[in-house]
Design a protein around this motif. Structure first.
Motif, PDB file in Angstrom:
ATOM      1  N   ASP A  46       0.834  -1.203   0.000  1.00 50.59           N
ATOM      2  CA  ASP A  46       0.000   0.000   0.000  1.00 50.59           C
ATOM      3  C   ASP A  46       0.870   1.255   0.000  1.00 50.59           C
ATOM      4  OD1 ASP A  46      -2.428  -1.380   0.047  1.00 50.59           O
ATOM      5  OD2 ASP A  46      -2.401  -1.561   2.215  1.00 50.59           O
ATOM      6  N   ALA A  47       1.976   1.222   0.741  1.00 56.70           N
ATOM      7  CA  ALA A  47       2.899   2.359   0.749  1.00 56.70           C
ATOM      8  C   ALA A  47       3.489   2.584  -0.638  1.00 56.70           C
ATOM      9  CB  ALA A  47       4.011   2.127   1.764  1.00 56.70           C
ATOM     10  N   ARG A  48       3.761   1.502  -1.338  1.00 57.08           N
ATOM     11  CA  ARG A  48       4.276   1.619  -2.706  1.00 57.08           C
ATOM     12  C   ARG A  48       3.233   2.265  -3.620  1.00 57.08           C
ATOM     13  NH1 ARG A  48       2.139  -0.270  -7.249  1.00 57.08           N
ATOM     14  NH2 ARG A  48       1.576  -2.162  -6.086  1.00 57.08           N
ATOM     15  N   ARG A  49       1.969   1.859  -3.491  1.00 52.22           N
ATOM     16  CA  ARG A  49       0.906   2.442  -4.319  1.00 52.22           C
ATOM     17  C   ARG A  49       0.705   3.911  -3.981  1.00 52.22           C
ATOM     18  NH1 ARG A  49      -4.063   0.943  -3.986  1.00 52.22           N
ATOM     19  NH2 ARG A  49      -4.028  -0.026  -1.941  1.00 52.22           N
ATOM     20  N   SER A  50       0.808   4.232  -2.698  1.00 53.32           N
ATOM     21  CA  SER A  50       0.684   5.636  -2.294  1.00 53.32           C
ATOM     22  C   SER A  50       1.827   6.465  -2.858  1.00 53.32           C
ATOM     23  CB  SER A  50       0.657   5.719  -0.765  1.00 53.32           C
ATOM     24  OG  SER A  50       0.520   7.056  -0.342  1.00 53.32           O
ATOM     25  N   ALA A  51       3.037   5.916  -2.826  1.00 59.11           N
ATOM     26  CA  ALA A  51       4.195   6.627  -3.379  1.00 59.11           C
ATOM     27  C   ALA A  51       4.037   6.826  -4.886  1.00 59.11           C
ATOM     28  CB  ALA A  51       5.480   5.856  -3.079  1.00 59.11           C
ATOM     29  N   ARG A  89      -8.148   5.043  -0.548  1.00 59.68           N
ATOM     30  CA  ARG A  89      -6.821   5.660  -0.583  1.00 59.68           C
ATOM     31  C   ARG A  89      -5.778   4.693  -0.049  1.00 59.68           C
ATOM     32  NH1 ARG A  89      -6.409  11.935   0.488  1.00 59.68           N
ATOM     33  NH2 ARG A  89      -4.624  11.171   1.673  1.00 59.68           N
ATOM     34  N   PRO A  90      -4.667   4.533  -0.763  1.00 64.17           N
ATOM     35  CA  PRO A  90      -3.652   3.566  -0.308  1.00 64.17           C
ATOM     36  C   PRO A  90      -3.013   3.927   1.018  1.00 64.17           C
ATOM     37  CG  PRO A  90      -2.871   4.815  -2.220  1.00 64.17           C
ATOM     38  CD  PRO A  90      -4.327   5.115  -2.067  1.00 64.17           C
ATOM     39  N   ASP A  91      -2.909   5.227   1.350  1.00 69.08           N
ATOM     40  CA  ASP A  91      -2.314   5.573   2.639  1.00 69.08           C
ATOM     41  C   ASP A  91      -3.220   5.175   3.798  1.00 69.08           C
ATOM     42  OD1 ASP A  91      -4.164   7.472   1.795  1.00 69.08           O
ATOM     43  OD2 ASP A  91      -3.185   9.132   2.823  1.00 69.08           O
ATOM     44  N   VAL A  92      -4.541   5.288   3.600  1.00 71.37           N
ATOM     45  CA  VAL A  92      -5.480   4.835   4.626  1.00 71.37           C
ATOM     46  C   VAL A  92      -5.455   3.316   4.730  1.00 71.37           C
ATOM     47  CG1 VAL A  92      -7.919   4.752   5.277  1.00 71.37           C
ATOM     48  CG2 VAL A  92      -6.940   6.877   4.385  1.00 71.37           C
ATOM     49  N   GLN A  93      -5.382   2.643   3.603  1.00 74.67           N
ATOM     50  CA  GLN A  93      -5.294   1.186   3.632  1.00 74.67           C
ATOM     51  C   GLN A  93      -4.014   0.731   4.331  1.00 74.67           C
ATOM     52  OE1 GLN A  93      -5.815  -0.428  -0.279  1.00 74.67           O
ATOM     53  NE2 GLN A  93      -7.827   0.490  -0.558  1.00 74.67           N
ATOM     54  N   GLN A  94      -2.927   1.450   4.105  1.00 73.31           N
ATOM     55  CA  GLN A  94      -1.671   1.116   4.784  1.00 73.31           C
ATOM     56  C   GLN A  94      -1.825   1.228   6.298  1.00 73.31           C
ATOM     57  OE1 GLN A  94       1.542   3.780   3.880  1.00 73.31           O
ATOM     58  NE2 GLN A  94       3.020   2.696   5.160  1.00 73.31           N
ATOM     59  N   ALA A  95      -2.474   2.293   6.754  1.00 76.17           N
ATOM     60  CA  ALA A  95      -2.684   2.462   8.198  1.00 76.17           C
ATOM     61  C   ALA A  95      -3.557   1.343   8.755  1.00 76.17           C
ATOM     62  CB  ALA A  95      -3.326   3.825   8.468  1.00 76.17           C
ATOM     63  N   GLU A  96      -4.555   0.916   7.983  1.00 75.65           N
ATOM     64  CA  GLU A  96      -5.412  -0.172   8.480  1.00 75.65           C
ATOM     65  C   GLU A  96      -4.659  -1.494   8.509  1.00 75.65           C
ATOM     66  OE1 GLU A  96      -9.895  -2.046   7.974  1.00 75.65           O
ATOM     67  OE2 GLU A  96      -9.070  -0.794   6.362  1.00 75.65           O
ATOM     68  N   GLY A 119      -7.219   6.500  -9.904  1.00 74.58           N
ATOM     69  CA  GLY A 119      -6.728   5.272 -10.517  1.00 74.58           C
ATOM     70  C   GLY A 119      -6.596   4.097  -9.571  1.00 74.58           C
ATOM     71  N   GLN A 120      -7.197   4.172  -8.364  1.00 68.43           N
ATOM     72  CA  GLN A 120      -7.011   3.110  -7.382  1.00 68.43           C
ATOM     73  C   GLN A 120      -8.141   2.097  -7.364  1.00 68.43           C
ATOM     74  OE1 GLN A 120      -4.068   2.820  -5.542  1.00 68.43           O
ATOM     75  NE2 GLN A 120      -3.579   4.366  -7.073  1.00 68.43           N
ATOM     76  N   ALA A 121      -9.161   2.262  -8.202  1.00 67.84           N
ATOM     77  CA  ALA A 121     -10.246   1.287  -8.231  1.00 67.84           C
ATOM     78  C   ALA A 121      -9.734  -0.064  -8.678  1.00 67.84           C
ATOM     79  CB  ALA A 121     -11.362   1.760  -9.183  1.00 67.84           C
ATOM     80  N   GLY A 122     -10.000  -1.080  -7.895  1.00 64.76           N
ATOM     81  CA  GLY A 122      -9.593  -2.437  -8.245  1.00 64.76           C
ATOM     82  C   GLY A 122      -8.142  -2.743  -7.989  1.00 64.76           C
ATOM     83  N   THR A 123      -7.373  -1.804  -7.344  1.00 66.62           N
ATOM     84  CA  THR A 123      -5.947  -2.064  -7.106  1.00 66.62           C
ATOM     85  C   THR A 123      -5.655  -2.352  -5.644  1.00 66.62           C
ATOM     86  OG1 THR A 123      -5.459   0.284  -6.752  1.00 66.62           O
ATOM     87  CG2 THR A 123      -5.339  -0.526  -9.003  1.00 66.62           C
ATOM     88  N   GLN A 124      -6.697  -2.455  -4.807  1.00 63.80           N
ATOM     89  CA  GLN A 124      -6.462  -2.708  -3.394  1.00 63.80           C
ATOM     90  C   GLN A 124      -5.806  -4.051  -3.204  1.00 63.80           C
ATOM     91  OE1 GLN A 124      -9.247  -1.563  -4.669  1.00 63.80           O
ATOM     92  NE2 GLN A 124     -10.044   0.127  -3.476  1.00 63.80           N
ATOM     93  N   SER A 125      -4.883  -4.108  -2.257  1.00 60.64           N
ATOM     94  CA  SER A 125      -4.176  -5.349  -1.940  1.00 60.64           C
ATOM     95  C   SER A 125      -5.159  -6.338  -1.340  1.00 60.64           C
ATOM     96  CB  SER A 125      -3.057  -5.079  -0.948  1.00 60.64           C
ATOM     97  OG  SER A 125      -2.161  -4.120  -1.466  1.00 60.64           O
ATOM     98  N   GLY A 126      -5.026  -7.555  -1.744  1.00 60.22           N
ATOM     99  CA  GLY A 126      -5.872  -8.596  -1.173  1.00 60.22           C
ATOM    100  C   GLY A 126      -5.382  -8.986   0.183  1.00 60.22           C
TER     101      GLY A 126
END
Length: 464
Positions: A153-158, A279-286, A456-463
């Motif tokens: 997720d940090a990589r996607r946020s970057a 948002r990938p940064d929020v997903q990273q925190a979770e 551009g993050q639709a469908g890119t969430q880490s499983g």
């Protein structure tokens, strides 16, 4: 060997137990259910559904973003961090299964009588494998998985931030190039005005004060030109650093701020719950919160007995050629139980640490939600007024152009001195610079909205 395999299979069945980690439930978002700024039509495009190639329409900018994604060193480190976290997860995951090793050995012993006896062995065995009855290893494995996903997720946020940074640097360079051209034109105009004032002063029409005012105006324009020349060079350096390689003249922007480099249609903000969780940064925190939650399970399991197994099966013989003959088989089975009785409070302290780490991760997750909400709210608030600001600035430019025309006419007719014309020139120059800055702010706001709305993050969430 059959008994060895039976024991191993039974142990694997016993090891498949549940974790002692608390049941994870996603915390409620500590933000409002709606954005503070009213939104438009629900048919507007969602940023999460738009890839950056669809959102950014300028071909040169698209090429620069492509190069940045391939060459930017910060993003490269983020990708390598993902690979490292993946390998660490693989190491932790390996602890859930026994490591089976094959061994062959020979020993020779000489007796006092001079005879030598030899012993040959060949074994297949498991050494000190933990039977995970209380889920300690499983909890550690779950934590490692979430840490790996958080790194991704940090990589996607970057990557999303890099796309926005390249676009922002490109737009800033375009605006400063436009201001540089304006400064060049202004300097030429003021130098012409200075030469005219010199002729008028020589003819006794203009005063010495008029001449000094014209000289000051020309020097001011020269100073602005030098400063903007430096700024444009620094903008190019900043863009080259983001792209990760030197830039050629063909890669620099050619249009000014009046030409949009993104889709001009407004992006739909949607509901906060939809946007923030994408948002990938929020997903990273979770993910970090989930990892901390799993570590509590490992800390709890430390209070219970730890069972490890060492077992082997093979063959032994006093002669090498008899190693695998009938009757040479051997096996060993050595379970070991470790029960914590007195550890001076170490396990309790470790559990307290794990619980505090979870509380810290929870606070950081809630802060990430709140910061993301503010990012979007600020960008929406700016979007609501930037159009009005540009329209007002355009009217100001038109008005100052008319004022300069009138001042020059009155000066030629001898009704006013040169100071009124110089004031009108300065006002027009400031108004034109303000218009460039306002257009830049609007363009950057579109880029910022794309970023904070999880573009551009639709469908890119880490499983999981």
């Amino acid at each position: 060997m059959t008994k060895f395999l039976t024991i191993l299979a039974a142990s694997l069945a016993l090891a498949g137990c549940a974790s002692m980690a608390p049941t994870y439930e996603r915390p409620a978002a500590p933000v409002a259910a709606q954005w503070p700024v009213p939104q438009g039509s629900a048919t507007q495009a969602k940023a999460a559904d738009l890839g950056w190639r669809e959102f950014f329409t300028d071909a040169r900018l698209q090429a620069l973003i492509e190069q940045a994604l391939a060459n930017n060193r910060d993003l490269r480190v983020a990708v390598l961090n993902v690979q490292r976290a993946q390998a660490q997860y693989g190491v932790q995951q390996a602890d859930r299964l026994p490591s089976v090793n094959a061994a062959a050995a020979q020993s020779a012993t000489r007796s006092p009588g001079g005879s030598i006896s030899r012993q040959y062995t060949a074994t297949l065995g498991v050494s000190a494998w933990e039977l995970d009855l209380f889920g300690r290893v499983k909890s550690l494995n779950d934590a490692a998985l979430q840490q790996y996903l958080a790194t991704d997720d940090a990589r996607r946020s970057a990557q999303l931030s890099l796309v926005a940074e390249v676009a922002g640097a490109y737009l800033t360079l375009a605006a400063d190039q436009e201001k540089l051209r304006l400064a060049e034109q202004t300097l030429l105009a003021r130098q012409d005005g200075l030469r005219l004032t010199q002729r008028l002063q020589a003819a006794g029409v203009a005063s010495a004060l008029d001449l000094r005012q014209a000289e000051i105006a020309a020097e001011t324009a020269q100073t602005d030109l030098a400063g903007l020349t430096t700024q444009v060079a620094q903008d190019r350096n900043a863009l080259a650093l983001l792209v990760g390689q030197p830039l050629t003249p063909e890669q620099l922007p050619v249009a000014g701020t009046a030409t949009a480099v993104t889709q001009t249609a407004e992006l739909a903000a949607g509901l906060p719950s939809e946007v923030l969780l994408a948002r990938p940064d929020v997903q990273q925190a979770e993910r970090t919160l989930q990892a901390a939650n799993a570590n509590i399970g490992a800390a709890r399991a430390a209070f219970f007995p730890r069972i490890s197994l060492t077992a082997s099966a093979g063959s032994a013989s006093g002669e090498l050629d008899g190693l695998f003959r009938s009757g040479s088989g051997l096996w060993t089975f050595m379970p070991q139980v470790s029960l914590p009785i007195f550890d001076a409070g170490r396990n309790q302290a470790n559990l307290s640490i794990a619980q505090v780490d979870r509380d810290i991760a929870l606070a950081q997750y809630e802060k990430a939600i709140q910061a993301a909400f503010r990012d979007v709210a600020d960008a929406l608030a700016a979007r609501a007024t930037l159009g009005q600001q540009i329209a007002s600035q355009q009217r100001l430019v038109a008005q100052t152009q008319d004022a300069l025309r009138l001042a020059e006419a009155r000066f030629r007719q001898g009704l006013d001195d040169r100071l009124a014309t110089l004031d009108a020139q300065r006002s027009l120059y400031a108004a034109e610079q303000g218009l460039i800055s306002s257009r830049l702010a609007q363009q950057v706001n579109r880029v910022t909205l794309y970023k904070v709305l999880a573009g551009g993050q639709a469908g890119t969430q880490s499983g999981s």
